[in-house]
Write an enzyme that holds these catalytic residues in place. Structure first.
Site, PDB file in Angstrom:
ATOM      1  CE  LYS A 106     102.781 -36.440  95.406  1.00 12.12           C
ATOM      2  NZ  LYS A 106     101.373 -36.887  95.303  1.00 12.12           N
ATOM      3  CD  GLU A 107     109.062 -27.796  97.939  1.00 12.77           C
ATOM      4  OE1 GLU A 107     109.818 -27.932  98.901  1.00 12.77           O
ATOM      5  OE2 GLU A 107     109.273 -26.983  97.029  1.00 12.77           O
ATOM      6  CE  LYS A 154     107.701 -19.787  96.116  1.00 11.42           C
ATOM      7  NZ  LYS A 154     108.287 -20.390  94.895  1.00 11.42           N
TER       8      LYS A 154
END
Length: 168
Positions: A78-79, A91
Site C-alpha cells: 500500500k502506498e 508528488k
C-alpha cells in the site's frame, strides 16, 4: 537501563527521463489518479494491478499495488500520497504496508518531480528515498529504480500518442 541507539542506513536513488513534452501535460497524468489507472495497462510487467483503496487523488489517497506473479515476498503493498504540489509538479508517496517494508526497508518513499526545461520539454525525475534498519545492515535489501524508469518512459509515450491523436 538499555537504550537502543540503532541507526538506520539511509540512501536514495534517482532516475531522470527527458521528454519532448510540456511539464503541464506530463503532470496531468502524474498529478492525480490517472497514472495509477494507466500503469497496469501500459507496464503490467512492473505492476499488473493498482487499486484505489481510498481518496480522490489528493494527499491521503491510498493505493493497493500488486507485484507481478512470481515476485518473491509480499505480493502487494500500500502506498499513500503524502505530498502533492500542483505548482511545482511534485508528488510523494510513502509505502505504508507490505511490499518493500517486508523486505527490510524501514522507510520507502517515492518522489516524482516533473521539471520543465523549455516550453515543450520536461524531465520526469523519479527518486526513491529509503531507510534500512540495523538488523538488515549486513545484508541490506536492494532498492531498484528500474520500475519507475519504465513507468516514466511508458507515460511519456502515452502522452505523445494522445497528443498526436488530438492533432490528427
Amino acid at each position: 537501563m538499555a537504550i537502543n541507539l540503532a541507526k538506520a542506513m539511509k540512501g536514495s536513488i534517482c532516475h531522470e527521463y527527458e521528454t519532448e513534452l510540456p511539464a503541464a501535460d506530463v503532470w496531468e497524468v502524474y498529478g492525480g489518479l490517472l497514472v495509477g489507472q494507466l500503469v497496469p495497462q501500459l507496464v503490467p510487467e512492473v505492476y499488473p494491478k493498482v487499486e484505489l483503496v481510498e481518496g480522490d487523488g489528493g494527499v491521503g489517497t491510498v493505493f493497493l499495488v500488486s507485484f507481478p506473479p512470481g515476485t518473491p515476498g509480499s505480493s502487494t503493498f500500500k502506498e499513500k500520497f503524502v505530498k502533492i504540489d500542483n505548482e511545482n509538479y511534485i508528488k510523494e508517496a510513502l509505502i505504508i504496508e507490505g511490499g518493500f517494508l517486508d523486505h527490510g526497508f524501514r522507510k520507502y518513499l517515492i518522489r516524482i518531480e516533473i521539471i520543465g526545461k523549455e516550453e515543450k520539454a520536461s524531465i520526469i525525475r523519479s527518486t526513491i528515498e529509503y531507510e534500512v534498519d540495523d538488523e538488515h545492515k549486513d545484508n541490506p535489501p536492494v532498492a531498484s529504480i528500474s520500475g519507475l524508469a519504465a513507468i516514466a518512459e511508458a507515460m511519456a509515450k502515452y502522452i505523445k500518442e494522445k497528443r498526436a491523436q488530438a492533432l490528427a
